[in-house]
Enzyme design. Structure first.
Site, mmCIF file in Angstrom:
data_model
loop_
_atom_site.group_PDB
_atom_site.id
_atom_site.type_symbol
_atom_site.label_atom_id
_atom_site.label_comp_id
_atom_site.label_asym_id
_atom_site.label_seq_id
_atom_site.Cartn_x
_atom_site.Cartn_y
_atom_site.Cartn_z
ATOM 1 N N GLN A 164 0.840 -1.194 0.000
ATOM 2 C CA GLN A 164 0.000 0.000 0.000
ATOM 3 C C GLN A 164 0.886 1.258 0.000
ATOM 4 O OE1 GLN A 164 -2.023 1.298 3.594
ATOM 5 N NE2 GLN A 164 -3.928 1.498 2.461
ATOM 6 N N TYR B 179 -5.645 10.519 5.074
ATOM 7 C CA TYR B 179 -4.262 10.740 4.629
ATOM 8 C C TYR B 179 -4.275 11.528 3.316
ATOM 9 C CZ TYR B 179 -2.940 7.695 8.448
ATOM 10 O OH TYR B 179 -2.755 7.180 9.703
ATOM 11 N N ARG C 287 -7.964 1.789 -1.635
ATOM 12 C CA ARG C 287 -8.616 1.749 -0.311
ATOM 13 C C ARG C 287 -9.104 3.151 0.047
ATOM 14 N NH1 ARG C 287 -7.373 -0.131 5.798
ATOM 15 N NH2 ARG C 287 -9.137 -1.530 5.766
ATOM 16 N N ARG D 185 -6.314 -6.003 12.770
ATOM 17 C CA ARG D 185 -5.965 -6.338 14.152
ATOM 18 C C ARG D 185 -6.193 -7.806 14.487
ATOM 19 N NH1 ARG D 185 -9.554 -1.927 16.843
ATOM 20 N NH2 ARG D 185 -10.793 -2.567 15.035
ATOM 21 N N CYS E 221 -9.354 -10.821 18.413
ATOM 22 C CA CYS E 221 -8.930 -9.470 18.790
ATOM 23 C C CYS E 221 -10.080 -8.792 19.520
ATOM 24 C CB CYS E 221 -8.573 -8.687 17.538
ATOM 25 S SG CYS E 221 -8.466 -6.918 17.824
ATOM 26 N N CYS F 286 -8.979 -3.513 21.583
ATOM 27 C CA CYS F 286 -8.651 -2.600 22.689
ATOM 28 C C CYS F 286 -7.721 -1.479 22.250
ATOM 29 C CB CYS F 286 -8.058 -3.368 23.863
ATOM 30 S SG CYS F 286 -6.405 -4.020 23.548
ATOM 31 N N CYS G 267 0.939 -6.096 20.816
ATOM 32 C CA CYS G 267 -0.472 -6.512 20.942
ATOM 33 C C CYS G 267 -0.747 -6.842 22.402
ATOM 34 C CB CYS G 267 -0.737 -7.733 20.067
ATOM 35 S SG CYS G 267 -2.412 -8.388 20.270
ATOM 36 N N GLU H 220 -5.523 -18.504 43.352
ATOM 37 C CA GLU H 220 -6.394 -17.342 43.135
ATOM 38 C C GLU H 220 -7.230 -17.130 44.391
ATOM 39 O OE1 GLU H 220 -7.119 -14.815 40.902
ATOM 40 O OE2 GLU H 220 -8.638 -14.372 42.423
ATOM 41 N N LYS I 111 -18.449 -3.238 26.384
ATOM 42 C CA LYS I 111 -17.177 -3.956 26.288
ATOM 43 C C LYS I 111 -17.345 -5.454 26.476
ATOM 44 C CE LYS I 111 -14.343 -0.107 27.858
ATOM 45 N NZ LYS I 111 -13.523 0.442 28.931
HETATM 46 C C1 LIG Z 1 -1.691 -0.780 14.059
HETATM 47 C C2 LIG Z 1 -2.553 -0.438 12.899
HETATM 48 C C3 LIG Z 1 -1.979 -0.050 11.715
HETATM 49 C C4 LIG Z 1 -2.782 0.247 10.624
HETATM 50 N N1 LIG Z 1 -2.191 0.585 9.450
HETATM 51 C C5 LIG Z 1 -2.950 0.817 8.363
HETATM 52 C C6 LIG Z 1 -2.341 1.081 7.126
HETATM 53 O O1 LIG Z 1 -1.135 1.105 6.992
HETATM 54 N N2 LIG Z 1 -3.157 1.305 6.071
HETATM 55 C C7 LIG Z 1 -4.525 1.262 6.156
HETATM 56 O O2 LIG Z 1 -5.200 1.450 5.160
HETATM 57 N N3 LIG Z 1 -5.117 1.011 7.337
HETATM 58 C C8 LIG Z 1 -4.374 0.770 8.425
HETATM 59 N N4 LIG Z 1 -4.971 0.462 9.610
HETATM 60 C C9 LIG Z 1 -6.429 0.297 9.666
HETATM 61 C C10 LIG Z 1 -6.774 -1.168 9.469
HETATM 62 O O3 LIG Z 1 -6.394 -1.613 8.201
HETATM 63 C C11 LIG Z 1 -8.269 -1.461 9.662
HETATM 64 O O4 LIG Z 1 -8.998 -0.756 8.720
HETATM 65 C C12 LIG Z 1 -8.784 -1.122 11.044
HETATM 66 O O5 LIG Z 1 -7.863 -1.504 12.028
HETATM 67 C C13 LIG Z 1 -10.115 -1.805 11.333
HETATM 68 O O6 LIG Z 1 -10.105 -3.157 10.957
HETATM 69 P P1 LIG Z 1 -9.739 -4.362 11.973
HETATM 70 O O7 LIG Z 1 -10.851 -4.435 12.962
HETATM 71 O O8 LIG Z 1 -9.643 -5.568 11.088
HETATM 72 O O9 LIG Z 1 -8.462 -4.025 12.620
HETATM 73 C C14 LIG Z 1 -4.190 0.170 10.729
HETATM 74 C C15 LIG Z 1 -4.759 -0.199 11.931
HETATM 75 C C16 LIG Z 1 -3.959 -0.499 13.009
HETATM 76 C C17 LIG Z 1 -4.612 -0.915 14.290
#
Ligand SMILES: Cc1cc2nc3c(=O)[nH]c(=O)nc-3n(C[C@H](O)[C@H](O)[C@H](O)COP(=O)(O)O)c2cc1C
Length: 710
Positions: A106, A189, A237, A335, A358, A361, A378, A428, A446
């Site tokens: 990307q 971005y 994206r 994540r 995941c 958090c 993580c 415990e 949560k």
């Molecule tokens: C640590 C981290 C790094 C990420 N880096 C990118 C990235 O480089 N490019 C991007 O499009 N989205 C990035 N995201 C967003 C994720 O691709 C994703 O859209 C978002 O975390 C929600 O999806 P998930 O629940 O599968 O994590 C990042 C997210 C996290 C947590």
């Protein structure tokens, strides 16, 4: 091969001429673990190689800058602004392709959201931003106020120069052997800054109308096609809803999709949000599984190229249905693959219960890593970013390890101890494993995700046959018989010395689970104490925030009092953003209509001065006192519970302290410390002068200290 449990997930699909073996995508994730110059290293290779080994169909490598001088999204992101990066990228591509994965890189320029440089950032327009949850947010020095950060509009020459740099980077990705390239136009971005009327205030050919705002991405696409040929797949994206006033909505995003398809884009990767509204970008626990699938579904109806959906997807059955019902062509994970890189293999072999889901958090992968310019971690997978876990070896001798406290640090220590061949025993003092996580479980927003982890780790204790003694507080002499004692006794609230403190109740008595149908409920535990209708939560951090939120959601009239300048300042910032919106009676973005408004009165820089019947007197920083009608004051200041550890050390027992018992922090530290001590436990473990167990010291040192015992 037996019949697949999730057949739709494992159907092949084509992106242009590229066959992908299944519908599973690693959506771009900047793991910020490259070398300082942005070149690929073993950490980056290992991370992606494991995903490929697990069988992920398509791996999109995270944000990679085409121009490190003007913008890196994180300080150690991948860089592709010179041909010298091609060999490393080639090694990365091969590491994935040899296990059957297809892969893209990307390309991303962060513009005004750059983590580096910290000053003089470029954007499409002159703009000052304050985005506390982003990696590019201006450093808030320990005692300084949050500062806005100014970005300046790029000149036309600079725009064309950057278009060239984008396509040069794409060409390098192609030269390195990748199967395609992804453009990052999501999350606010640089490309998104141009595309969105929210940020684009230009009055030249790159701003104003929809056509003009789309010019920057379309020129990049054209230039990539010129340099890489029309068949090289370009994935795109973008955020289908930015959730900012005047920003792009789903309606305009459908129009965007059609334009991109006509321009020759091979697939659309649909995301959400910008860092002005961080909730939808990196959905915290509040967002339900698959909350934004509807966006991909709407866009898919308008185009015939493949559409990828992502965000909070965790369960293979849920994801299989998305494909079966035709809502999206592919399902994406970021994540989830950090928490469990082997998700795909576990889904393929029909073992969903083994998946460490995941919990969203954001503590390890954002708050305590990328956001503060560190490498990825993580909270529930201690192996992330720690090479010591890549190839865990059995211990050379089976040790008897006592673990005091069955919270996350204790359970994680026990898990690794068993895997290394030791014999751990957990003591415990309560009648249920879980420690402080039990209280997080009591916040309705949560509970689902906390239960995922709680169930997984508690089931691991069963599967690994860990011996657990509930309601047991072992004596020093009992513990001194073990080879090593790991103390994870957590934190606990305390009763401050003020008039009427005895009338207050502790938060632990309030956030008590009375869900008797839960298979983990011990049955003999009393329910929560009755706190009446008007409550005052006195404290901060997780105890204060969780108690306030849980009671507000239960319909109580909640007042919070904290001595700190800001409430919940140390909570993960995206969670804090969403929580503070809820607590101020506003629905957070993307959750509108689904979440009750729960206004809470928050008194910062204040303390409780006196408690009496049905009243509390609070005092602010100028010593002004105020009497509030309150049914119950709830104590939510937490401090480490480390007295047992101190006694053990005084008695010369080999012991280590972990988790909140060291300092009240969060899950990341608990699991990491537990796993670390299990890794350090062996026959040659020596306590160093800082009272930390260490092994693998040079043989001469081991002989000098241990002598015959070795
Ligand atoms: C640590 C981290 C790094 C990420 N880096 C990118 C990235 O480089 N490019 C991007 O499009 N989205 C990035 N995201 C967003 C994720 O691709 C994703 O859209 C978002 O975390 C929600 O999806 P998930 O629940 O599968 O994590 C990042 C997210 C996290 C947590």
């Amino acid at each position: 091969m037996a019949k697949l449990k999730y057949p739709n997930l494992f159907k092949p699909i084509w992106i242009k001429d590229l066959e992908i073996k299944n519908r599973i995508v690693h959506v771009p994730t900047d793991i910020s673990s490259s070398n300082a110059d942005g070149s690929i290293n073993e950490r980056v290779i290992h991370y992606h190689e494991e995903l490929a080994k697990a069988g992920v169909g398509l791996i999109e490598v995270g944000a990679t800058t085409p121009d490190s001088k003007t913008g890196r999204p994180t300080v150690t992101c991948v860089v592709a602004d010179g041909d010298n990066y091609i060999p490393g990228l080639h090694r990365l591509a091969r590491a994935m392709q040899r296990y059957g994965a297809r892969c893209t890189v990307q390309i991303q320029h962060p513009g005004r959201q750059a983590a580096m440089p910290r000053y003089e950032q470029v954007s499409c327009s002159d703009i000052v931003t304050v985005q506390p949850a982003s990696a590019g947010h201006e450093v808030v020095y320990a005692t300084a106020e949050a500062k806005g950060k100014a970005a300046r509009a790029m000149s036309i020459e600079e725009i064309y120069d950057l278009i060239d740099k984008f396509s040069e980077a794409a060409w390098r990705v192609q030269q390195a052997g990748f199967d395609g390239v992804t453009l990052h136009a999501a999350h606010g971005y640089l490309i998104a800054q141009f595309m969105s009327a929210y940020t684009n205030r230009r009055i030249d050919r790159f701003g104003g109308s929809f056509e003009n705002r789309m010019r920057f991405p379309l020129e990049i696409i054209k230039d990539i096609q010129r340099k890489c040929g029309p068949d090289f797949p370009i994935l795109f994206r973008y955020s289908a809803d930015e959730f900012v006033p005047g920003g792009r909505t789903l309606e305009e995003s459908v129009k965007v999709a059609k334009v991109l398809e006509s321009a020759g884009v091979a697939a659309l990767d649909i995301s959400a949000g910008t860092f002005d509204t961080p909730g939808p970008v990196m959905d915290p626990m509040y967002y339900p599984e698959g909350w934004c699938v509807y966006m991909a579904e709407t866009i898919k109806k308008a185009v015939s190229i493949p559409v990828i959906t992502s965000h909070s997807l965790r369960d293979p059955g849920f994801c299989d249905r998305i494909i079966a019902e035709g809502k999206a062509d592919m399902v994406g994970f970021s994540r989830q693959f950090i928490a469990d890189p082997y998700w795909t293999m576990k889904a393929y072999y029909g073992k969903p219960e083994e998946i460490r889901k995941c919990i969203s958090c954001l503590v390890g992968c954002w708050q305590e890593s990328l956001m503060i310019k560190h490498e990825l971690k993580c909270a529930i997978n201690p192996a992330v970013g720690d090479e010591r876990f890549w190839d865990i070896r059995k211990a050379s001798k089976k040790l008897d390890i006592a673990i005091v406290g069955g919270g996350p640090s204790g359970m994680e220590a026990a898990r690794f101890a068993v895997m290394r061949g030791h014999k751990p025993v957990i003591f415990e003092k309560e009648s249920e494993l879980g420690g402080a996580l039990k209280y997080c479980c009591m916040v309705p927003h949560k509970i689902t995700k906390m239960r995922w982890y709680m169930d997984w780790i508690r089931n691991q204790m069963k599967k690994l046959n860990v011996e657990v003694h509930m309601k047991t507080e072992p004596s020093i002499s009992e513990l001194s018989r073990y080879d090593l004692v790991l103390v994870g006794t957590g934190g606990e609230s305390f009763r401050p010395d003020i008039p009427g403190a005895d009338k207050a109740v502790r938060f632990e008595e309030v956030l008590r689970c009375n869900f008797f149908n839960c298979p983990w409920h011990p049955g003999d535990r009393p329910g929560p104490v009755d706190v009446g209708e008007k409550v005052l939560v006195w404290g901060d951090h997780f105890a204060g925030a969780n108690t306030a939120e849980a009671l507000a959601l239960a319909g109580k009239d909640v007042t919070v009092v904290t001595e700190n300048k800001d409430f919940a300042a140390n909570l993960e910032p995206v969670h804090r953003d969403v929580m503070m919106k809820l607590l101020s009676g506003v629905n957070p973005e993307g959750l509108s209509g689904k979440v009750p408004k729960i206004p809470v009165k928050i008194h910062t820089s204040s303390t409780v001065y006196r408690i009496s019947n049905a009243k509390a007197v609070i005092q602010d920083e100028r010593f002004v006192k105020k009497e509030l009608p309150i049914d119950t004051v709830i104590l939510a200041h937490v401090r480490p519970n480390n007295s047992l550890y101190k006694e053990l050390i005084e008695e010369g027992v080999k012991a280590a302290l972990m988790g909140d018992a060291v300092k009240v922090r969060n899950l990341l530290h608990a699991t990491r410390e537990g796993a670390h001590y299990a890794l350090e436990a062996d026959v040659d473990t020596i306590m160093n002068a800082n009272l930390k167990p260490c092994r693998n010291l040079p043989i001469e040192v081991r002989w000098a200290i241990l002598g015959e015992q070795l």
